[in-house]
Design a protein around this motif. Structure first.
Motif, PDB file in Angstrom:
ATOM      1  N   LYS A  46     -57.754   7.482 -20.740  1.00  0.00           N
ATOM      2  CA  LYS A  46     -58.166   8.366 -19.649  1.00  0.00           C
ATOM      3  C   LYS A  46     -57.697   7.839 -18.296  1.00  0.00           C
ATOM      4  CE  LYS A  46     -60.513  11.503 -19.481  1.00  0.00           C
ATOM      5  NZ  LYS A  46     -60.204  12.957 -19.425  1.00  0.00           N
ATOM      6  N   GLN A  47     -57.715   6.522 -18.120  1.00  0.00           N
ATOM      7  CA  GLN A  47     -57.280   5.950 -16.841  1.00  0.00           C
ATOM      8  C   GLN A  47     -55.798   6.171 -16.572  1.00  0.00           C
ATOM      9  OE1 GLN A  47     -59.011   1.848 -15.934  1.00  0.00           O
ATOM     10  NE2 GLN A  47     -59.600   2.122 -18.067  1.00  0.00           N
ATOM     11  N   LEU A  48     -55.018   6.331 -17.646  1.00  0.00           N
ATOM     12  CA  LEU A  48     -53.574   6.491 -17.499  1.00  0.00           C
ATOM     13  C   LEU A  48     -53.152   7.955 -17.344  1.00  0.00           C
ATOM     14  CD1 LEU A  48     -53.708   3.521 -18.422  1.00  0.00           C
ATOM     15  CD2 LEU A  48     -51.711   3.949 -19.845  1.00  0.00           C
ATOM     16  N   GLU A  49     -54.085   8.875 -17.482  1.00  0.00           N
ATOM     17  CA  GLU A  49     -53.741  10.298 -17.534  1.00  0.00           C
ATOM     18  C   GLU A  49     -53.061  10.805 -16.271  1.00  0.00           C
ATOM     19  OE1 GLU A  49     -57.002  12.822 -18.501  1.00  0.00           O
ATOM     20  OE2 GLU A  49     -56.864  12.425 -20.661  1.00  0.00           O
ATOM     21  N   ASN A  50     -53.464  10.308 -15.117  1.00  0.00           N
ATOM     22  CA  ASN A  50     -52.961  10.846 -13.851  1.00  0.00           C
ATOM     23  C   ASN A  50     -51.908   9.970 -13.196  1.00  0.00           C
ATOM     24  OD1 ASN A  50     -54.663  13.297 -13.556  1.00  0.00           O
ATOM     25  ND2 ASN A  50     -56.328  11.788 -13.614  1.00  0.00           N
ATOM     26  N   GLY A  51     -51.307   9.084 -13.986  1.00  0.00           N
ATOM     27  CA  GLY A  51     -50.249   8.245 -13.453  1.00  0.00           C
ATOM     28  C   GLY A  51     -50.773   6.924 -12.912  1.00  0.00           C
ATOM     29  N   PRO A  52     -49.878   6.094 -12.376  1.00  0.00           N
ATOM     30  CA  PRO A  52     -50.268   4.782 -11.854  1.00  0.00           C
ATOM     31  C   PRO A  52     -51.355   4.882 -10.789  1.00  0.00           C
ATOM     32  CG  PRO A  52     -47.882   4.914 -12.055  1.00  0.00           C
ATOM     33  CD  PRO A  52     -48.410   6.292 -12.326  1.00  0.00           C
ATOM     34  N   ARG A  53     -52.217   3.874 -10.757  1.00  0.00           N
ATOM     35  CA  ARG A  53     -53.384   3.873  -9.877  1.00  0.00           C
ATOM     36  C   ARG A  53     -53.086   3.045  -8.618  1.00  0.00           C
ATOM     37  NH1 ARG A  53     -53.901   3.040 -14.863  1.00  0.00           N
ATOM     38  NH2 ARG A  53     -54.421   0.819 -14.808  1.00  0.00           N
ATOM     39  N   VAL A  54     -52.043   3.450  -7.931  1.00  0.00           N
ATOM     40  CA  VAL A  54     -51.597   2.768  -6.727  1.00  0.00           C
ATOM     41  C   VAL A  54     -52.317   3.377  -5.526  1.00  0.00           C
ATOM     42  CG1 VAL A  54     -49.611   2.293  -5.234  1.00  0.00           C
ATOM     43  CG2 VAL A  54     -49.352   2.264  -7.738  1.00  0.00           C
ATOM     44  N   PRO A  55     -52.840   2.552  -4.617  1.00  0.00           N
ATOM     45  CA  PRO A  55     -53.541   3.098  -3.449  1.00  0.00           C
ATOM     46  C   PRO A  55     -52.729   4.165  -2.721  1.00  0.00           C
ATOM     47  CG  PRO A  55     -53.841   0.733  -3.554  1.00  0.00           C
ATOM     48  CD  PRO A  55     -52.870   1.082  -4.642  1.00  0.00           C
ATOM     49  N   ASN A  56     -53.442   5.187  -2.249  1.00  0.00           N
ATOM     50  CA  ASN A  56     -52.872   6.311  -1.486  1.00  0.00           C
ATOM     51  C   ASN A  56     -52.031   7.253  -2.357  1.00  0.00           C
ATOM     52  OD1 ASN A  56     -54.066   4.972   0.611  1.00  0.00           O
ATOM     53  ND2 ASN A  56     -52.231   4.796   1.876  1.00  0.00           N
ATOM     54  N   THR A  57     -52.294   7.267  -3.654  1.00  0.00           N
ATOM     55  CA  THR A  57     -51.605   8.205  -4.538  1.00  0.00           C
ATOM     56  C   THR A  57     -52.619   9.099  -5.245  1.00  0.00           C
ATOM     57  OG1 THR A  57     -51.661   6.762  -6.500  1.00  0.00           O
ATOM     58  CG2 THR A  57     -49.785   6.507  -4.979  1.00  0.00           C
ATOM     59  N   TYR A  58     -52.120  10.187  -5.808  1.00  0.00           N
ATOM     60  CA  TYR A  58     -52.958  11.121  -6.554  1.00  0.00           C
ATOM     61  C   TYR A  58     -53.646  10.417  -7.721  1.00  0.00           C
ATOM     62  CZ  TYR A  58     -54.066  15.100  -9.620  1.00  0.00           C
ATOM     63  OH  TYR A  58     -54.694  16.011 -10.431  1.00  0.00           O
ATOM     64  N   GLY A  59     -52.883   9.586  -8.447  1.00  0.00           N
ATOM     65  CA  GLY A  59     -53.451   8.891  -9.596  1.00  0.00           C
ATOM     66  C   GLY A  59     -54.598   7.977  -9.218  1.00  0.00           C
ATOM     67  N   HIS A  60     -54.491   7.354  -8.067  1.00  0.00           N
ATOM     68  CA  HIS A  60     -55.535   6.460  -7.577  1.00  0.00           C
ATOM     69  C   HIS A  60     -56.808   7.241  -7.276  1.00  0.00           C
ATOM     70  CE1 HIS A  60     -57.448   3.789  -4.483  1.00  0.00           C
ATOM     71  NE2 HIS A  60     -57.035   2.841  -5.304  1.00  0.00           N
ATOM     72  N   VAL A  61     -56.682   8.347  -6.578  1.00  0.00           N
ATOM     73  CA  VAL A  61     -57.847   9.160  -6.209  1.00  0.00           C
ATOM     74  C   VAL A  61     -58.528   9.726  -7.454  1.00  0.00           C
ATOM     75  CG1 VAL A  61     -58.598  11.272  -5.047  1.00  0.00           C
ATOM     76  CG2 VAL A  61     -56.958   9.750  -3.931  1.00  0.00           C
ATOM     77  N   LYS A  62     -57.734  10.307  -8.343  1.00  0.00           N
ATOM     78  CA  LYS A  62     -58.318  10.943  -9.535  1.00  0.00           C
ATOM     79  C   LYS A  62     -58.972   9.918 -10.454  1.00  0.00           C
ATOM     80  CE  LYS A  62     -58.314  14.676 -10.107  1.00  0.00           C
ATOM     81  NZ  LYS A  62     -59.229  15.699  -9.573  1.00  0.00           N
ATOM     82  N   THR A  63     -58.389   8.730 -10.550  1.00  0.00           N
ATOM     83  CA  THR A  63     -58.986   7.701 -11.407  1.00  0.00           C
ATOM     84  C   THR A  63     -60.278   7.181 -10.801  1.00  0.00           C
ATOM     85  OG1 THR A  63     -56.797   7.064 -12.185  1.00  0.00           O
ATOM     86  CG2 THR A  63     -58.590   5.528 -12.606  1.00  0.00           C
ATOM     87  N   ARG A  64     -60.310   7.006  -9.486  1.00  0.00           N
ATOM     88  CA  ARG A  64     -61.558   6.594  -8.837  1.00  0.00           C
ATOM     89  C   ARG A  64     -62.659   7.619  -9.113  1.00  0.00           C
ATOM     90  NH1 ARG A  64     -61.086   7.930  -3.336  1.00  0.00           N
ATOM     91  NH2 ARG A  64     -62.386   9.703  -3.894  1.00  0.00           N
ATOM     92  N   GLU A  65     -62.327   8.886  -9.030  1.00  0.00           N
ATOM     93  CA  GLU A  65     -63.311   9.936  -9.315  1.00  0.00           C
ATOM     94  C   GLU A  65     -63.785   9.857 -10.758  1.00  0.00           C
ATOM     95  OE1 GLU A  65     -61.243  13.488  -8.274  1.00  0.00           O
ATOM     96  OE2 GLU A  65     -61.557  13.235  -6.119  1.00  0.00           O
ATOM     97  N   TYR A  66     -62.847   9.605 -11.665  1.00  0.00           N
ATOM     98  CA  TYR A  66     -63.201   9.489 -13.085  1.00  0.00           C
ATOM     99  C   TYR A  66     -64.114   8.292 -13.336  1.00  0.00           C
ATOM    100  CZ  TYR A  66     -62.739   8.012 -17.921  1.00  0.00           C
ATOM    101  OH  TYR A  66     -63.016   7.564 -19.193  1.00  0.00           O
ATOM    102  N   LEU A  67     -63.787   7.159 -12.756  1.00  0.00           N
ATOM    103  CA  LEU A  67     -64.599   5.954 -12.962  1.00  0.00           C
ATOM    104  C   LEU A  67     -66.009   6.151 -12.415  1.00  0.00           C
ATOM    105  CD1 LEU A  67     -61.987   3.218 -11.990  1.00  0.00           C
ATOM    106  CD2 LEU A  67     -62.681   3.902 -14.296  1.00  0.00           C
ATOM    107  N   THR A  68     -66.091   6.730 -11.237  1.00  0.00           N
ATOM    108  CA  THR A  68     -67.405   6.954 -10.621  1.00  0.00           C
ATOM    109  C   THR A  68     -68.233   7.917 -11.461  1.00  0.00           C
ATOM    110  OG1 THR A  68     -66.453   6.601  -8.424  1.00  0.00           O
ATOM    111  CG2 THR A  68     -68.580   7.709  -8.530  1.00  0.00           C
ATOM    112  N   LYS A  69     -67.630   9.009 -11.883  1.00  0.00           N
ATOM    113  CA  LYS A  69     -68.342   9.999 -12.695  1.00  0.00           C
ATOM    114  C   LYS A  69     -68.802   9.398 -14.019  1.00  0.00           C
ATOM    115  CE  LYS A  69     -67.788  14.543 -14.877  1.00  0.00           C
ATOM    116  NZ  LYS A  69     -66.846  15.686 -15.098  1.00  0.00           N
ATOM    117  N   THR A  70     -67.927   8.622 -14.662  1.00  0.00           N
ATOM    118  CA  THR A  70     -68.264   8.035 -15.960  1.00  0.00           C
ATOM    119  C   THR A  70     -69.409   7.040 -15.834  1.00  0.00           C
ATOM    120  OG1 THR A  70     -65.976   8.307 -16.702  1.00  0.00           O
ATOM    121  CG2 THR A  70     -67.351   6.758 -17.928  1.00  0.00           C
ATOM    122  N   LEU A  71     -69.355   6.194 -14.824  1.00  0.00           N
ATOM    123  CA  LEU A  71     -70.428   5.212 -14.640  1.00  0.00           C
ATOM    124  C   LEU A  71     -71.743   5.886 -14.264  1.00  0.00           C
ATOM    125  CD1 LEU A  71     -68.465   2.330 -12.907  1.00  0.00           C
ATOM    126  CD2 LEU A  71     -69.542   2.267 -15.168  1.00  0.00           C
TER     127      LEU A  71
END
Length: 320
Positions: A46-71
């Motif tokens: 799931k963490q890899l779904e939106n691409g690399p989690r590099v700051p200031n990118t779409y993948g970073h924002v979407k993964t942060r949202e996913y992590l927060t929601k899951t926790l």
């Protein structure tokens, strides 16, 4: 003030630091719930779904949202806190960063911390191709987070006998080679801006690159000096379970990682479980996929995830 912080402040007022900092362990004879490597693998995927989690990118924002929601699903909305902060990037950009924190068994004043970094490296500087492109970071970042999310799921169904705080650091892998000031951004910020003043868990455990095939976990050198009893207990558990071929009972290299920052800034003893070997010259040797585009989902081995998860589950549920 968020309810998350109010809960912790009340807990901390009743804490005795002399009791919290004891690193003593024994078999308590408690039942230990089952860790699922299948579930941990899905959390990595799931963490890899939106691409690399590099700051200031779409993948970073979407993964942060996913992590927060899951926790929040596992800990409850009032027990999850996102610590936003900024840092200056290499291109005069302001990096938008966030540490994600979740608390379990919030009524307990006796606590431990589990940590990993969730960002990915913005460049594949150890590769021979596409060196300026970001890596997927299936192992370097996502594997540690995947193990912790599976533990969070377990905590929601089987409350741990001790308070457990999960901290997902951002910006660990941003820096260029040799520029240590731009590594460990999340743990640096967290250490000097604690969400809870006076936070003093018994210990912390950092997971970094804990999901790859053919992984080896020797005893990281800084960790031995920070919390020798904890290191011995974890590696003893691994040996008892028949995992001595992965948790090697030997001294590894001294690895600069988030645990180094947190321990030196806060005096909380944090150890690092990290896939590496120590060369004959004493220097670090990382796996061939490290900081390359090979660090993608095919490198992940459910057996490695299972080994790490079982060892930590035994420690948390039965040895503290």
């Amino acid at each position: 003030m968020p309810k998350f912080l109010i809960i912790f402040l009340l807990v901390l007022i009743s804490c005795s630091n002399s009791d919290i900092n004891k690193l003593q362990f024994s078999d308590k004879g408690r039942d230990v719930p089952s860790f699922s490597s299948d579930s941990a693998y899905l959390f990595i995927e799931k963490q890899l779904e939106n691409g690399p989690r590099v700051p200031n990118t779409y993948g970073h924002v979407k993964t942060r949202e996913y992590l927060t929601k899951t926790l929040k699903t596992y800990a409850g909305s009032n027990a999850v806190f996102t610590q936003y902060f900024q840092s200056e990037g290499y291109s005069s950009d302001t990096l938008q960063l966030a540490n994600v924190i979740a608390a379990f068994n919030t009524s307990s004043p006796d606590r431990i911390m589990l940590a990993a970094h969730w960002d990915t490296r913005p460049r594949a500087d150890q590769d021979s191709v596409r060196t300026v492109d970001a890596i997927a970071g299936a192992d370097d970042g996502a594997s540690g987070v995947g193990v912790l999310l599976e533990l969070a799921r377990m905590f929601s169904e089987n409350p741990p006998p001790i308070g457990v705080d999960i901290v997902l650091f951002d910006g660990e892998d941003y820096g260029t080679s040799g520029d240590l000031s731009n590594y460990f951004l999340g743990s640096r910020y967290w250490s000097v801006n604690p969400p809870v003043p006076g936070y003093s868990p018994r210990f912390g455990i950092l997971l970094d690159m804990v999901g790859a095939e053919n992984a080896y976990f020797p005893k990281e050198e800084y960790s031995i000096s920070y919390a020798p009893n904890l290191m011995n207990e974890i590696w003893s558990i691994a040996g008892e379970k028949g995992f001595g071929d992965i948790f090697l009972d030997e001294v590894g290299a001294a690895v600069l990682d988030d645990h180094y920052i947190v321990t030196n800034e806060t005096k909380i003893p944090v150890i690092d479980i990290i896939n590496h070997t120590r060369g004959a010259d004493g220097n670090i040797r990382f796996a061939p996929h490290w900081h390359t585009h090979k660090d993608d989902l095919p490198i992940i081995d459910k057996n490695t995830l299972q080994v790490v998860g079982e060892v930590l589950s035994e420690l948390i549920y039965n040895r503290i």
